[in-house]
Design a protein around this motif. Structure first.
Motif, PDB file in Angstrom:
ATOM      1  N   SER A   1       0.860  -1.187   0.000  1.00 53.18           N
ATOM      2  CA  SER A   1       0.000   0.000   0.000  1.00 53.18           C
ATOM      3  C   SER A   1       0.890   1.229   0.000  1.00 53.18           C
ATOM      4  CB  SER A   1      -0.914  -0.001   1.223  1.00 53.18           C
ATOM      5  OG  SER A   1      -0.144   0.069   2.392  1.00 53.18           O
TER       6      SER A   1
ATOM      7  N   THR B   1      -0.246  -7.066   6.902  1.00 51.47           N
ATOM      8  CA  THR B   1       1.130  -7.298   7.331  1.00 51.47           C
ATOM      9  C   THR B   1       1.416  -8.791   7.498  1.00 51.47           C
ATOM     10  OG1 THR B   1       1.060  -5.189   8.487  1.00 51.47           O
ATOM     11  CG2 THR B   1       2.845  -6.679   9.069  1.00 51.47           C
TER      12      THR B   1
ATOM     13  N   CYS C   1       5.749   1.728   7.986  1.00 50.12           N
ATOM     14  CA  CYS C   1       4.429   1.250   8.410  1.00 50.12           C
ATOM     15  C   CYS C   1       4.381  -0.280   8.463  1.00 50.12           C
ATOM     16  CB  CYS C   1       3.352   1.857   7.519  1.00 50.12           C
ATOM     17  SG  CYS C   1       1.751   1.866   8.322  1.00 50.12           S
TER      18      CYS C   1
ATOM     19  N   HIS D   1      -2.610   3.540  10.064  1.00 47.82           N
ATOM     20  CA  HIS D   1      -2.403   2.143  10.488  1.00 47.82           C
ATOM     21  C   HIS D   1      -3.292   1.775  11.650  1.00 47.82           C
ATOM     22  CE1 HIS D   1       0.030   3.583  13.979  1.00 47.82           C
ATOM     23  NE2 HIS D   1       0.312   4.561  13.153  1.00 47.82           N
ATOM     24  N   GLN D   2      -3.466   0.490  11.769  1.00 47.71           N
ATOM     25  CA  GLN D   2      -4.263  -0.046  12.861  1.00 47.71           C
ATOM     26  C   GLN D   2      -3.334  -0.586  13.953  1.00 47.71           C
ATOM     27  OE1 GLN D   2      -7.743  -0.900  11.525  1.00 47.71           O
ATOM     28  NE2 GLN D   2      -8.562  -1.140  13.556  1.00 47.71           N
ATOM     29  N   GLY D   3      -2.141  -1.049  13.531  1.00 45.58           N
ATOM     30  CA  GLY D   3      -1.227  -1.684  14.473  1.00 45.58           C
ATOM     31  C   GLY D   3      -0.649  -0.698  15.491  1.00 45.58           C
TER      32      GLY D   3
HETATM   33  N1  LIG Z   1      -0.274   1.395   5.796  1.00 49.69           N
HETATM   34  C1  LIG Z   1       0.226   0.332   6.385  1.00 49.69           C
HETATM   35  O1  LIG Z   1       1.306  -0.131   6.069  1.00 49.69           O
HETATM   36  C2  LIG Z   1      -0.648  -0.321   7.429  1.00 49.69           C
HETATM   37  C3  LIG Z   1       0.051  -1.373   8.189  1.00 49.69           C
HETATM   38  C4  LIG Z   1      -0.896  -2.332   8.880  1.00 49.69           C
HETATM   39  N2  LIG Z   1      -1.708  -3.022   7.929  1.00 49.69           N
HETATM   40  C5  LIG Z   1      -1.754  -1.605   9.899  1.00 49.69           C
HETATM   41  O2  LIG Z   1      -2.888  -1.307   9.677  1.00 49.69           O
HETATM   42  O3  LIG Z   1      -1.298  -1.311  10.969  1.00 49.69           O
END
Ligand SMILES: NC(=O)CC[C@H](N)C(=O)O
Length: 488
Positions: free
Chosen positions: A260, A299, A329, A391-393
């Motif tokens: 992404s 991820t 990220c 990001h969600q993490g």
């Molecule tokens: N934009 C990203 O790389 C998101 C990283 C991961 N999928 C998250 O949401 O934390």
């Protein structure tokens, strides 16, 4: 509204061109696309998420981007699911969305209309973009983006047809023929896009197109290669470099399946000191001076794949041989000790060990973070760098580790981790749009460096102007203005 005979016919770029043209002609245009499906997103000044294409179009229009320009964003995370972002915040995944579509379709429609209305009070004209093809007649009732949106907005529709892929007459004619009589009347012009060769050879084609469709052809736009506009939906590997070369700093971006925000690498890609290439070939990775692990929508899935295809091993090997490894990220998350997703936010994999390059641990949880950040780089320097997080993490130091922050934001947050000068990770997208960061990244490879520095904002402005000039010289603008000012 720029509507298409199919996906990828060039609507987004033409919308950007029209935004710039209207602005040059003294109007105050804004872009709008009710629903976008893309992994390239961006963060508005308010800290909310929208599709990258509308952010680019807003830039061409010379205004700040806003979620009202793209109220629904779908971010595919696997073949069957997509995260649904409504007015800049995630509201769940696609399964929930399907449910929502049946039960709450009218509610979504109201949201989209409300966003349009708000935008419409502030800007004029609104340069709308449809999605995919306008002749998906099976989706007519649920469509929020194309003709129903044009009807709501009272928009004139310009049909964009792609001559490069072939079948331009059939696709334009079919797209018009399959509309209801009311919608057909809305289509006021046809734009034939991506023409290669001598335009004179298509003069009779224009006439035939007008005859069969009963709609004027507003322009035939030649294919261009030398104008650079950020891509929106998919990474087009055909236009990318895929190998290392001699005589430049070789920067490899690891090709992830759910990669992404590949716009993160646009500036480096244009830097003459650098050969930026995308690869998941272990031999090509071994030739890299710098390896960039990009962001990803999934991820854990991508980490699993990296182990399976040997790329994880190749990255560790390259690091041992002196290459720089930087993660952004999702890529940063992968560099840690472990990544887990106990609630299955991103997919079915619950937990995997990371590459072990950084002593951090990541858990996917809670509310999605979307915000812009400012920082000085290196810390304490007298400069102003910017970026954004999506990001969600959540990533924390592994037990017993003292934080070795990579970036200290002006907002007072600690971001990322730096193990040493050649191994670090960050949550900040767009970090490599900052010249100070690029120069620092390339510094260890000074012996290979030749030329310097690109002013990216100035460069982008120049490209929007070039695009506008290109489209202007092949589009019947007086007819377009006449269409836009005639009310029926
Ligand atoms: N934009 C990203 O790389 C998101 C990283 C991961 N999928 C998250 O949401 O934390």
């Amino acid at each position: 509204m720029l509507a298409g005979t199919g996906s990828d016919v060039g609507k987004s770029v033409l919308a950007a061109a029209l935004c710039r043209i209207f602005r040059q002609d003294g109007y105050r245009p804004a872009p709008f696309k009710a629903q976008n499906m893309a992994l390239n997103s961006y963060v508005t000044p308010e800290g909310l998420e929208i599709g990258r294409a509308q952010a680019v179009q807003a830039e061409a229009a010379g205004i700040p981007c806003h979620t009202d320009m793209n109220p629904i964003l779908l971010k595919p995370s696997s073949d069957k699911t997509a995260q649904v972002v409504l007015n800049g915040r995630p509201i769940g995944n696609r399964d929930a969305y399907d449910y929502f579509r049946v039960e709450g379709r009218e509610q979504l429609r109201r949201e989209v209309h409300a966003a349009f209305d708000r935008l419409n009070t502030r800007y004029n004209p609104i340069v709308m973009e449809g999605a995919g093809s306008i002749s998906e007649i099976n989706l007519r009732d649920t469509d929020l983006v194309n003709m129903p949106m044009a009807r709501y907005a009272g928009a004139d529709v310009l049909l964009v047809a792609d001559i490069d892929r072939g079948g331009v007459f059939a696709s334009a004619y079919g797209s018009v023929a399959l509309q209801t009589p009311e919608d057909r009347r809305r289509i006021k012009g046809i734009i034939v896009n991506k023409f290669r060769g001598d335009l004179r050879l298509f003069e009779s084609g224009v006439k035939m197109m007008e005859d069969i469709c009963g709609i004027p052809v507003l322009g035939v736009i030649p294919y261009y290669k030398d104008i650079y506009i950020e891509e929106e939906d998919a990474l087009d590997l055909q236009t990318k470099q895929l190998n290392a070369v001699q005589g430049k700093v070789n920067v490899a971006v690891v090709l992830l399946r759910h990669l992404s925000n590949f716009t993160d690498f646009n500036v480096l890609e244009r830097d003459e000191r650098v050969n930026l290439y995308y690869t998941n070939n272990t031999d090509e990775l071994a030739k890299a001076d710098i390896i960039l692990l990009p962001g990803t929508k999934s991820t854990l899935d991508d980490l699993y794949e990296l182990r399976r295809n040997g790329v994880a091993h190749a990255i560790l090997e390259a690091r041992r041989n002196g290459a720089t490894v930087m993660g952004i990220c999702g890529g940063y998350q992968m560099m840690g000790q472990v990544v887990s997703d106990p609630e299955g936010i991103e997919g079915s994999l619950r937990s995997l060990p990371g590459l072990g390059l950084l002593p951090v641990e990541t858990v996917m949880e809670g509310e999605k973070v979307t915000r812009r950040v400012n920082f000085a780089f290196p810390a304490g320097a007298d400069n102003r760098c910017t970026g954004y997080e999506i990001h969600q993490g959540r990533t924390v130091p592994a037990e017993g580790e003292e934080q070795r922050t990579f970036i200290q934001t002006s907002e007072g947050r600690k971001d990322g981790w730096m193990a040493d000068r050649k191994c670090f990770g960050t949550y900040i997208h767009g970090i490599l749009d900052n010249q100070a960061v690029i120069d620092w990244l390339l510094e260890p490879y000074a012996d290979k460096l030749q030329k310097t520095v690109l002013d990216y904002s100035a460069y982008k402005e120049e490209q929007y102007d070039k695009l506008a000039a290109h489209v202007r010289s092949h589009l019947n603008l007086s007819l377009l203005y006449q269409i836009l000012t005639t009310h029926d």
